[in-house]
Structures are given as C-alpha cells and as structure tokens.
Motif scaffolding. Structure first.
Motif, PDB file in Angstrom:
ATOM      1  N   ILE A 129       8.620   8.754 -13.190  1.00 19.92           N
ATOM      2  CA  ILE A 129       8.177   8.962 -11.807  1.00 19.92           C
ATOM      3  C   ILE A 129       6.816   9.649 -11.830  1.00 19.92           C
ATOM      4  N   SER A 130       5.827   8.981 -11.246  1.00 17.50           N
ATOM      5  CA  SER A 130       4.492   9.581 -11.164  1.00 17.50           C
ATOM      6  C   SER A 130       4.361  10.257  -9.809  1.00 17.50           C
ATOM      7  N   GLY A 131       4.242  11.587  -9.795  1.00 19.23           N
ATOM      8  CA  GLY A 131       4.082  12.322  -8.533  1.00 19.23           C
ATOM      9  C   GLY A 131       5.322  13.122  -8.182  1.00 19.23           C
ATOM     10  N   GLY A 132       5.182  14.440  -8.236  1.00 16.20           N
ATOM     11  CA  GLY A 132       6.288  15.345  -7.900  1.00 16.20           C
ATOM     12  C   GLY A 132       6.073  15.986  -6.552  1.00 16.20           C
ATOM     13  N   PHE A 185       6.269  13.317 -13.494  1.00 15.77           N
ATOM     14  CA  PHE A 185       4.979  13.844 -13.939  1.00 15.77           C
ATOM     15  C   PHE A 185       4.177  14.235 -12.708  1.00 15.77           C
ATOM     16  N   ASP A 186       3.654  15.455 -12.681  1.00 12.89           N
ATOM     17  CA  ASP A 186       2.766  15.827 -11.580  1.00 12.89           C
ATOM     18  C   ASP A 186       1.497  16.449 -12.136  1.00 12.89           C
ATOM     19  N   GLU A 187       0.373  16.052 -11.544  1.00 13.63           N
ATOM     20  CA  GLU A 187      -0.905  16.524 -12.072  1.00 13.63           C
ATOM     21  C   GLU A 187      -1.158  17.998 -11.776  1.00 13.63           C
ATOM     22  N   SER A 209       1.211  19.639 -14.684  1.00 13.50           N
ATOM     23  CA  SER A 209      -0.032  19.476 -15.458  1.00 13.50           C
ATOM     24  C   SER A 209      -0.004  18.202 -16.298  1.00 13.50           C
ATOM     25  N   HIS A 210       0.662  17.182 -15.799  1.00 12.47           N
ATOM     26  CA  HIS A 210       0.708  15.875 -16.460  1.00 12.47           C
ATOM     27  C   HIS A 210       0.208  14.821 -15.466  1.00 12.47           C
ATOM     28  N   ARG A 211      -0.975  14.303 -15.721  1.00 13.76           N
ATOM     29  CA  ARG A 211      -1.553  13.321 -14.794  1.00 13.76           C
ATOM     30  C   ARG A 211      -1.414  11.909 -15.364  1.00 13.76           C
ATOM     31  N   SER A 257       5.060   7.645  -6.820  1.00 15.95           N
ATOM     32  CA  SER A 257       5.170   8.453  -5.597  1.00 15.95           C
ATOM     33  C   SER A 257       4.038   9.465  -5.670  1.00 15.95           C
ATOM     34  N   ASP A 258       2.867   8.975  -6.057  1.00 13.93           N
ATOM     35  CA  ASP A 258       1.739   9.863  -6.328  1.00 13.93           C
ATOM     36  C   ASP A 258       0.732   9.880  -5.183  1.00 13.93           C
ATOM     37  N   GLY A 259       1.241   9.779  -3.955  1.00  8.13           N
ATOM     38  CA  GLY A 259       0.419  10.043  -2.772  1.00  8.13           C
ATOM     39  C   GLY A 259      -0.520   8.923  -2.363  1.00  8.13           C
ATOM     40  N   ILE A 263       6.633   1.469  -5.620  1.00  5.34           N
ATOM     41  CA  ILE A 263       5.902   2.588  -5.017  1.00  5.34           C
ATOM     42  C   ILE A 263       6.653   3.054  -3.769  1.00  5.34           C
ATOM     43  N   ALA A 264       6.490   4.349  -3.455  1.00  9.59           N
ATOM     44  CA  ALA A 264       7.246   4.939  -2.344  1.00  9.59           C
ATOM     45  C   ALA A 264       6.426   6.064  -1.707  1.00  9.59           C
ATOM     46  N   GLY A 265       6.767   6.395  -0.471  1.00  7.88           N
ATOM     47  CA  GLY A 265       6.086   7.494   0.228  1.00  7.88           C
ATOM     48  C   GLY A 265       4.634   7.134   0.518  1.00  7.88           C
ATOM     49  N   GLY A 316       3.921  12.453  15.847  1.00  7.09           N
ATOM     50  CA  GLY A 316       5.312  11.977  15.849  1.00  7.09           C
ATOM     51  C   GLY A 316       6.023  12.337  14.559  1.00  7.09           C
ATOM     52  N   GLY A 317       5.264  12.796  13.538  1.00  5.22           N
ATOM     53  CA  GLY A 317       5.855  13.293  12.297  1.00  5.22           C
ATOM     54  C   GLY A 317       6.703  12.265  11.572  1.00  5.22           C
ATOM     55  N   MET A 318       6.086  11.140  11.163  1.00  2.53           N
ATOM     56  CA  MET A 318       6.915  10.084  10.570  1.00  2.53           C
ATOM     57  C   MET A 318       6.603   9.759   9.113  1.00  2.53           C
ATOM     58  N   GLY A 319       5.475  10.260   8.586  1.00  6.27           N
ATOM     59  CA  GLY A 319       5.062   9.862   7.236  1.00  6.27           C
ATOM     60  C   GLY A 319       6.062  10.267   6.174  1.00  6.27           C
ATOM     61  N   LEU A 320       6.351  11.550   6.101  1.00  9.91           N
ATOM     62  CA  LEU A 320       7.277  12.003   5.061  1.00  9.91           C
ATOM     63  C   LEU A 320       8.694  11.529   5.355  1.00  9.91           C
TER      64      LEU A 320
HETATM   65  C1  LIG Z   1      -1.446  17.382   9.034  1.00 12.59           C
HETATM   66  C2  LIG Z   1      -0.294  16.570   8.574  1.00 12.59           C
HETATM   67  C3  LIG Z   1       0.946  16.776   9.160  1.00 12.59           C
HETATM   68  C4  LIG Z   1       2.034  16.002   8.778  1.00 12.59           C
HETATM   69  N1  LIG Z   1       3.224  16.209   9.374  1.00 12.59           N
HETATM   70  C5  LIG Z   1       4.273  15.430   9.076  1.00 12.59           C
HETATM   71  C6  LIG Z   1       5.542  15.650   9.669  1.00 12.59           C
HETATM   72  O1  LIG Z   1       5.730  16.572  10.469  1.00 12.59           O
HETATM   73  N2  LIG Z   1       6.572  14.824   9.336  1.00 12.59           N
HETATM   74  C7  LIG Z   1       6.399  13.812   8.421  1.00 12.59           C
HETATM   75  O2  LIG Z   1       7.351  13.066   8.188  1.00 12.59           O
HETATM   76  N3  LIG Z   1       5.217  13.622   7.777  1.00 12.59           N
HETATM   77  C8  LIG Z   1       4.151  14.392   8.094  1.00 12.59           C
HETATM   78  N4  LIG Z   1       2.977  14.233   7.419  1.00 12.59           N
HETATM   79  C9  LIG Z   1       2.872  13.280   6.303  1.00 12.59           C
HETATM   80  C10 LIG Z   1       3.374  13.895   4.976  1.00 12.59           C
HETATM   81  O3  LIG Z   1       2.693  15.084   4.672  1.00 12.59           O
HETATM   82  C11 LIG Z   1       3.247  12.910   3.839  1.00 12.59           C
HETATM   83  O4  LIG Z   1       3.791  11.675   4.251  1.00 12.59           O
HETATM   84  C12 LIG Z   1       3.978  13.420   2.575  1.00 12.59           C
HETATM   85  O5  LIG Z   1       3.292  14.467   1.974  1.00 12.59           O
HETATM   86  C13 LIG Z   1       4.143  12.289   1.559  1.00 12.59           C
HETATM   87  O6  LIG Z   1       4.841  12.785   0.448  1.00 12.59           O
HETATM   88  P1  LIG Z   1       4.639  12.083  -0.979  1.00 12.59           P
HETATM   89  O7  LIG Z   1       5.575  12.792  -1.898  1.00 12.59           O
HETATM   90  O8  LIG Z   1       4.711  10.622  -0.836  1.00 12.59           O
HETATM   91  O9  LIG Z   1       3.115  12.382  -1.353  1.00 12.59           O
HETATM   92  P2  LIG Z   1       2.384  13.769  -1.629  1.00 12.59           P
HETATM   93  O10 LIG Z   1       2.997  14.861  -0.821  1.00 12.59           O
HETATM   94  O11 LIG Z   1       0.938  13.495  -1.461  1.00 12.59           O
HETATM   95  O12 LIG Z   1       2.709  14.076  -3.151  1.00 12.59           O
HETATM   96  C14 LIG Z   1       2.119  13.315  -4.187  1.00 12.59           C
HETATM   97  C15 LIG Z   1       2.219  14.100  -5.475  1.00 12.59           C
HETATM   98  O13 LIG Z   1       1.700  13.277  -6.518  1.00 12.59           O
HETATM   99  C16 LIG Z   1       0.898  14.072  -7.384  1.00 12.59           C
HETATM  100  N5  LIG Z   1      -0.067  13.138  -8.023  1.00 12.59           N
HETATM  101  C17 LIG Z   1      -1.069  12.444  -7.450  1.00 12.59           C
HETATM  102  N6  LIG Z   1      -1.673  11.658  -8.353  1.00 12.59           N
HETATM  103  C18 LIG Z   1      -1.011  11.851  -9.516  1.00 12.59           C
HETATM  104  C19 LIG Z   1      -1.151  11.310 -10.840  1.00 12.59           C
HETATM  105  N7  LIG Z   1      -2.091  10.380 -11.125  1.00 12.59           N
HETATM  106  N8  LIG Z   1      -0.315  11.747 -11.806  1.00 12.59           N
HETATM  107  C20 LIG Z   1       0.651  12.672 -11.531  1.00 12.59           C
HETATM  108  N9  LIG Z   1       0.812  13.232 -10.317  1.00 12.59           N
HETATM  109  C21 LIG Z   1       0.002  12.806  -9.322  1.00 12.59           C
HETATM  110  C22 LIG Z   1       0.256  15.109  -6.473  1.00 12.59           C
HETATM  111  O14 LIG Z   1      -0.093  16.267  -7.199  1.00 12.59           O
HETATM  112  C23 LIG Z   1       1.394  15.386  -5.475  1.00 12.59           C
HETATM  113  O15 LIG Z   1       2.208  16.463  -5.903  1.00 12.59           O
HETATM  114  C24 LIG Z   1       1.879  15.001   7.781  1.00 12.59           C
HETATM  115  C25 LIG Z   1       0.630  14.818   7.173  1.00 12.59           C
HETATM  116  C26 LIG Z   1      -0.433  15.586   7.566  1.00 12.59           C
HETATM  117  C27 LIG Z   1      -1.765  15.371   6.918  1.00 12.59           C
END
Ligand SMILES: Cc1cc2nc3c(=O)[nH]c(=O)nc-3n(C[C@H](O)[C@H](O)[C@H](O)COP(=O)(O)OP(=O)(O)OC[C@H]3O[C@@H](n4cnc5c(N)ncnc54)[C@H](O)[C@@H]3O)c2cc1C
Length: 401
Positions: free
Chosen positions: A10-13, A34-36, A131-133, A165-167, A291-293, A303-307
């Motif tokens: 899993i890439s991204g914690g 793995f998280d960077e 600390s693993h990218r 799941s790395d954003g 891929i996810a998230g 509306g708070g839907m991303g996460l």
């Molecule tokens: C202002 C704001 C308010 C929000 N409010 C809401 C809300 O109320 N409700 C809601 O549902 N959503 C909300 N969201 C959206 C929400 O924050 C995101 O959808 C959520 O963070 C996604 O989680 P994720 O785990 O997919 O990605 P991220 O939280 O971005 O996590 C990704 C992880 O991957 C790691 N990473 C990246 N690249 C690498 C790599 N190459 N190798 C290893 N690790 C890596 C990063 O260090 C990070 O820890 C909001 C967003 C913003 C900007």
C-alpha cells in the motif's frame, strides 16, 4: 521461479490507505504500508464523517473510537449572507429509521489515522513504514513490484497487489499511466481555524453554509484537543493573489472581521490554502494495481465528501480483496471495485459537490433566489427534507451500489 511474497503493498498511509490496511490485516492478510512522511501529519483537512461512512466504520469496530474523539452534529444550516437570514435548517433526526447514525461526526482525519496506527501496532499482519517514498511501479503476471526511497537507500518490494492511496498527486496513478480527468477551479480555498465560539457569539450550529454571490463561507466546529474545541472557517480566494499575501496576519484578521466583526483580534490556530480540483481517474484498476481515495478522485470540500468517498473505496476494495485472497474468488471481482466506486465518484460525488459549490456562490439573482427558495421549501417539508438528507448523508448513493 522465485516465490512472490504473499502480501499487499500500500503506497500512502493517509486515512484511506490505513483503513484499507486495517481491514485487510484484521483478516490476517499481510500488508505493508509505505508513507513518505516521517510520522502521521496533523492535517486540518477532513472532519465531517457522514452516516453512510459511520455505518462502514461500525462494521470495522471503529465507530465508537471516532465518536469518542469527535463531535456528534445532527444539524446543519444554510444562511444568506447579504441579509443575514437563516434560509434552512436540516436535522438528521429525520433519518432515524434509515440509519443507526442520524448525525454526522466531526472527527479530524488525523485522529482517524492515529486510531488506525495504534490498532495496527498489535496486528502481526500489518507493517507500517514511515519515511518510505514509493518512486516506481512495475507489474508482472503474478506480482507487482515497487521501488521505495527509504532511510537505508533505494529498496525493492514485491507483492500480489498494490493499492495506490498516495493522495491527489499519486505516484502510483502516474506510474500506472492512468489519466486523471477533470478540471481545477480558478479559486483556492482558505481555511482558518480559531477557538472563537461561533455558537455562543454568533448563533451558529456546528455546520454552517453561508451563501453569498460575492464571497461565501463555511463555518464548522471540530473537537480539536477537547473542550472548548475549534472552529474552521473556509473562504474562496482569487487565483491571482500570491499565497504568502493570503496568509499574513493582517489579511486573515481582516477576512474574519469582514465576515464576523468582533472587538477582539481572532486567535488563529491553523491557516491553510488549498488548490481545488474536480477529477476522477480514468480507471481505478490496472492489472494488479488499484487506486483509492484522493489518488482516484478529488473534489471541492463543500459538503465534506472526499474522504468519505475514500473510506468507502477502501472498505469496498478490502472486501473484494478478502474474497479473492481467502475464498478463491476470481480476481475479475476487482473490476467490480472499479465499476462501483468510479461510477459513485462520477455520478454522485462529483455531481453533488459541484452543485453544492454552485448553490453557495450563485451570482445570477434569479438562479440564486431559486436555490434559496428551493432549500427553504425542502426544509419546510419533512418528506422532502428526508430525501435531501438521504443524499447529503451519502446513504442513498451507497444503497444504490
Ligand atoms: C479544506 C479541506 C477540507 C476537507 N474536508 C473534508 C470533510 O469534511 N470530509 C471529507 O470527506 N473530506 C474532506 N476533505 C477531503 C479529504 O481531506 C481528502 O479526501 C483525504 O485526505 C483523502 O485521504 P487519502 O488517504 O486518500 O489521501 P491523503 O490524506 O492525501 O494521504 C495520502 C498519503 O500518501 C502519502 N504519500 C504521497 N505520496 C507518496 C509516495 N510516493 N510514497 C509514499 N507515501 C506517499 C502522503 O504522505 C499521505 O500520508 C477536505 C479537504 C480539504 C482540502
């Protein structure tokens, strides 16, 4: 032939990667995350957790901990900034027969990640490496390989599947050559957190959407480190102003005073500026890579839907991987993950969040009046209000999958 290690990489914690890891490790499926970053980040982004997601967290035995560290908020309100009038109030109590969770929980995403890492410490199937990218990805017939930049240099890891799941800037998505289709809004969102009590001082509930053709605002309460909690306010900012100018004390104080005049200076705990996108990946699965998230879809935060969508992806994907891993289901089941969650992201989350933004910022007086009149009449009719909240709470779309 060399044996492929029986594990999921899993890439991204962030919250999505950790939920997925937790759901798999709970079933004794070995995972390495793995998280960077060198540690979990105290990221003031997501807080609102909707009923449909609380139901999934309950299935994973997580909902009690999330509620314990968050705030239960049954009500949300729409305001009209030019007149100062309350346009509509919605109470999730109307969903009492639809869900065990007739409220949202405002629990910051960094708390969810802490809960998950703590729980996984005692799970032998879970291995979390900070600390693993992840820097590159390649696939073979029976395995997937990644290259990782670690404190001990570049390392290779192999596994059966890889979850990206790395954003939003996902390396896995880029390496898998999956296009990220959509657009970026011209404006950015400024988020300011303050302990100022908007409930006692300004009559706000814990979730407020303030509509204005010139400059809208959202105002929410989160639990923070405990009572009295923190309030987050969100504003649109023009694209052409340099970030540094938008984050000065003077600018921020003026911004808050302009919206919520006060005798005293505001105490500011966080100030963050975010670029805002509406994008969905062309596919959520490519061979052994899923891929996810945010790696798979991003949207504006109104509306708070991303996460919420990301957690729903993680649970959906984990359920399917568990069936493939443990019950010998065909791995074509993973195509269903793509079909279900990509459709959900496009037809529901993208459509709903764009509509939410349009409603808050509408400039055309006729359109604006219609939005506000519609909201008022929906709120005044309990049947219509229930239908409206089945959507806003993500229940309706989740039940449709
Ligand atoms: C202002 C704001 C308010 C929000 N409010 C809401 C809300 O109320 N409700 C809601 O549902 N959503 C909300 N969201 C959206 C929400 O924050 C995101 O959808 C959520 O963070 C996604 O989680 P994720 O785990 O997919 O990605 P991220 O939280 O971005 O996590 C990704 C992880 O991957 C790691 N990473 C990246 N690249 C690498 C790599 N190459 N190798 C290893 N690790 C890596 C990063 O260090 C990070 O820890 C909001 C967003 C913003 C900007």
């Amino acid at each position: 032939m060399e044996r492929v290690p029986e594990r999921v990489l899993i890439s991204g914690g962030g919250p999505v990667g950790l939920i997925c890891a937790y759901a798999l490790a709970k079933e004794n499926i070995p995972v390495i995350v793995f998280d960077e970053n060198s540690e979990l980040q105290e990221d003031p982004r997501a807080a609102t957790t909707h009923p449909a997601t609380l139901e999934l967290l309950a299935d994973l035995d997580l909902v009690g901990k999330v509620i314990e560290q968050g705030l239960i908020c049954p009500i949300f309100r729409f305001w009209d900034r030019p007149t100062g009038n309350l346009v509509a109030e919605f109470d999730h109590e109307l969903l009492r027969d639809d869900t065990d969770y007739p409220y949202v929980v405002q629990c910051e995403q960094f708390k969810l990640t802490r809960i998950l890492v703590d729980l996984m410490r005692s799970m032998t199937a879970a291995d979390i490496r900070f600390s693993h990218r992840v820097t590159s990805v390649s696939q073979e017939d029976q395995s997937v390989s990644i290259e990782v930049d670690s404190p001990n240099g570049i390392k290779q890891f192999q596994g059966r599947y890889l979850i990206g799941s790395d954003g939003g800037r996902s390396t896995v998505r880029t390496e898998a050559k999956i296009p990220f289709e959509g657009f970026t809004w011209a404006e950015r969102f400024l988020v300011l957190s303050t302990p100022f009590d908007f409930e006692a001082q300004r009559g706000m509930c814990h979730r407020n959407y303030i509509s204005d053709p010139e400059e809208w605002c959202n105002c929410f309460k989160v639990a923070g480190d405990g009572p009295p909690g923190l309030w987050r306010t969100v504003y649109p900012e023009a694209a052409d102003v340099p970030e540094a100018d938008l984050l000065t004390d003077e600018y921020i104080q003026n911004k808050l005073q302009n919206f919520f005049p006060s005798r005293d200076k505001y105490d500011i705990v966080h100030r963050n500026l975010y670029t805002v996108h509406q994008r969905v990946a062309a596919t959520f699965r490519k061979g052994r890579v899923m891929i996810a998230g945010d790696a798979a879809h991003v949207n504006n935060s109104i509306g708070g839907m991303g996460l919420n969508g990301g957690i729903q992806d993680a649970v959906n994907l984990a359920e399917k991987l568990i069936k493939v891993w443990k019950s010998g289901a065909s791995d074509s089941l993973l195509d269903k993950y793509n079909d279900e969650r990509r459709t959900f992201a496009i037809e529901f989350v993208q459509a709903q969040t764009i509509q939410n933004k349009n409603r808050l910022e509408a400039k055309d007086p006729k359109k604006r009046k219609k939005f506000l009149d519609d909201l008022q009449s929906i709120a005044a009719d309990s049947k219509k209000a229930r239908q409206f909240m089945l959507k806003s709470s993500m229940i309706e779309a989740m039940r449709r999958i």
